[in-house]
Design an enzyme around this catalytic site. Structure first.
Site, PDB file in Angstrom:
ATOM      1  N   HIS A   1      40.317  64.011  81.488  1.00 12.26           N
ATOM      2  CA  HIS A   1      40.791  64.094  80.100  1.00 12.26           C
ATOM      3  C   HIS A   1      39.712  63.517  79.196  1.00 12.26           C
ATOM      4  CE1 HIS A   1      44.407  63.406  77.133  1.00 12.26           C
ATOM      5  NE2 HIS A   1      43.285  63.709  76.474  1.00 12.26           N
TER       6      HIS A   1
ATOM      7  N   HIS B   1      37.520  64.860  75.658  1.00 10.70           N
ATOM      8  CA  HIS B   1      37.175  65.860  74.641  1.00 10.70           C
ATOM      9  C   HIS B   1      35.700  65.693  74.348  1.00 10.70           C
ATOM     10  CE1 HIS B   1      41.482  66.582  73.736  1.00 10.70           C
ATOM     11  NE2 HIS B   1      41.590  65.323  74.107  1.00 10.70           N
TER      12      HIS B   1
ATOM     13  N   HIS C   1      48.475  68.546  76.157  1.00  6.48           N
ATOM     14  CA  HIS C   1      48.832  67.206  75.710  1.00  6.48           C
ATOM     15  C   HIS C   1      50.340  67.213  75.448  1.00  6.48           C
ATOM     16  CE1 HIS C   1      44.559  66.788  75.177  1.00  6.48           C
ATOM     17  NE2 HIS C   1      44.624  65.649  74.521  1.00  6.48           N
TER      18      HIS C   1
ATOM     19  N   GLU D   1      52.344  62.182  73.949  1.00  2.00           N
ATOM     20  CA  GLU D   1      51.424  61.157  73.414  1.00  2.00           C
ATOM     21  C   GLU D   1      52.137  60.507  72.227  1.00  2.00           C
ATOM     22  OE1 GLU D   1      47.833  62.700  71.662  1.00  2.00           O
ATOM     23  OE2 GLU D   1      46.755  60.778  71.818  1.00  2.00           O
TER      24      GLU D   1
ATOM     25  N   ASP E   1      39.423  60.070  77.115  1.00  2.00           N
ATOM     26  CA  ASP E   1      39.887  60.851  75.958  1.00  2.00           C
ATOM     27  C   ASP E   1      38.754  61.123  74.962  1.00  2.00           C
ATOM     28  OD1 ASP E   1      41.774  62.306  74.528  1.00  2.00           O
ATOM     29  OD2 ASP E   1      42.950  60.583  73.869  1.00  2.00           O
ATOM     30  N   ASP E   2      38.483  60.171  74.081  1.00  2.00           N
ATOM     31  CA  ASP E   2      37.433  60.313  73.053  1.00  2.00           C
ATOM     32  C   ASP E   2      36.624  59.010  73.010  1.00  2.00           C
ATOM     33  OD1 ASP E   2      38.374  62.935  71.656  1.00  2.00           O
ATOM     34  OD2 ASP E   2      40.178  61.691  71.774  1.00  2.00           O
TER      35      ASP E   2
HETATM   36  N1  ADE Z   1      41.982  65.755  70.266  1.00  2.00           N
HETATM   37  C1  ADE Z   1      41.101  64.862  70.708  1.00  2.00           C
HETATM   38  N2  ADE Z   1      41.716  63.812  71.239  1.00  2.00           N
HETATM   39  C2  ADE Z   1      43.050  64.045  71.133  1.00  2.00           C
HETATM   40  C3  ADE Z   1      44.217  63.332  71.498  1.00  2.00           C
HETATM   41  N3  ADE Z   1      44.168  62.144  72.109  1.00  2.00           N
HETATM   42  N4  ADE Z   1      45.404  63.874  71.216  1.00  2.00           N
HETATM   43  C4  ADE Z   1      45.487  65.051  70.607  1.00  2.00           C
HETATM   44  N5  ADE Z   1      44.426  65.765  70.242  1.00  2.00           N
HETATM   45  C5  ADE Z   1      43.207  65.265  70.504  1.00  2.00           C
HETATM   46 ZN    ZN Z   2      43.167  64.075  74.483  1.00  2.00          ZN
END
Ligand code: ADE
Ligand code: ZN
Length: 340
Positions: free
Chosen positions: A19, A21, A199, A202, A280-281
């Site tokens: 996971h 991005h 997703h 969340e 994630d990011d």
């Molecule tokens: N795009 C990038 N990270 C995300 C996340 N955690 N939830 C939803 N969209 C995303």
């Molecule tokens: Zn994500």
């Protein structure tokens, strides 16, 4: 050895990241470099000012800044540099395999051709395999705040490049954009032979998690945190051994949890869910995959055995061929045995 610290144990453990991005791995330093290279204005004077702006109170707060950051990405080389920078960082964390999301609509809606994005990312992935020995797969993610029609147009644009994708995903603003909105697009993607991720849970309620299972027929669930509010759903996820790609530092930064000490992973493990840890990011949330393992382990007191299970799960939950999964899991067991 048994005296090895848990941090050192985590660092040496082979892992998959499921996971991630790729646009969320754009570090402020590279953002500045690309802004300069492409003559794109960004609303920050310095790398420090960018980092200072990364203070979010929810998902949408983050998404607004994340989409703005992506404006500096224009050329094949930009996407290759972005991807390779991620893989170099991931390799340093002993990530052996990564399945990475990209958001084509973020780029095509700015006039960047689909093929520029894909060819650049694939070039970075090929270099990662050749130079770092890190294998990878690419997951085309639909932006759920946009229409079903736009998602279908994206799938259509992707069709000439299908060999480059392992699956599709569903991301962006969750609440108000339930999985049901994309049931037909996911059915079409499944018919093309793509794996299905979404997703869910969340920020969205357990009902969205159920929709992802029942209407999208997902192979893997991204986040899934709010499943823990629904006893029947917990039992269903445990029975099916659905892989959840959980992201602790993301959850902390986006206020999905108030404190890492409150993170649901220990309860998920106790209930027998098939959990993995992911970043994630990472450029926005302050840590790559090992930092997610370390900070969570520290906050909730994970054991070495639990950490090993999370790494084993990461390969089991990947879309690798069974023989490749087995080979990677043997490496996890070898590290565990050597460190015992
Ligand atoms: N795009 C990038 N990270 C995300 C996340 N955690 N939830 C939803 N969209 C995303
Ligand atoms: Zn994500």
């Amino acid at each position: 050895s048994p005296s090895m610290s848990l941090d050192a144990y985590i660092a040496g453990l082979p892992k998959a990241e499921l996971h991630l991005h790729i646009e969320g791995s754009l570090e402020p330093e590279l953002m500045f470099e690309l802004a300069q290279r492409n003559g794109v204005a960004i609303p920050f004077d310095s790398v420090e000012a960018v980092r200072a702006a990364y203070d979010f109170s929810n998902l949408q707060d983050f998404l607004d800044i994340y989409y703005a950051g992506a404006n500096v990405l224009l050329t094949r080389r930009d996407f290759e540099d972005l991807a390779f920078a991620y893989f170099r960082r991931a390799a340093a964390d002993n990530v052996r395999h990564a399945e990475i999301f990209f958001d084509p609509q973020t780029h095509t809606d700015r006039g960047v051709p689909f093929e520029v994005v894909v060819e650049g990312l694939v070039a970075g992935m090929d270099r990662a395999k050749a130079e770092l020995g890190v294998t990878s797969g690419l997951i085309l993610s639909f932006l759920r705040h946009l229409s079903e029609e736009a998602a279908f147009a994206t799938l259509e644009a992707a069709t000439p490049y299908l060999d480059h994708f392992v699956g599709v995903g569903l991301d962006s603003s969750e609440v108000g954009h339930p999985p049901s909105k994309f049931a037909r697009v996911f059915a079409a993607a499944g018919e093309l032979g793509l794996k299905l991720c979404a997703h869910a849970g969340e920020e969205g309620p357990p009902a969205y998690v159920r929709e992802a299972l029942d209407l999208l027929h997902i192979d893997r669930m991204d986040h899934g945190n709010r499943s823990m509010e629904d006893e029947a759903l917990i039992q269903r996820l445990a029975a099916s051994q659905m892989t959840l790609t959980v992201c602790p530092l993301s959850n902390l930064k986006l206020c999905v949890v108030k404190d890492l000490k409150d993170h649901p992973v220990p309860e998920m493990l106790r209930r027998g869910l098939h959990v993995t840890l992911n970043s994630d990011d990472p450029a926005y949330f302050g840590g790559y995959v090992n930092e997610n393992y370390r900070q969570l382990a520290q906050a909730v007191g994970l054991t070495r055995e639990q950490v090993t299970l999370l790494a084993r799960n990461s390969f089991e939950g990947s879309f690798l061929a069974e023989a490749d999964k087995a080979a990677r899991i043997a490496e996890v067991e070898a590290w565990a045995a050597r460190s015992a």
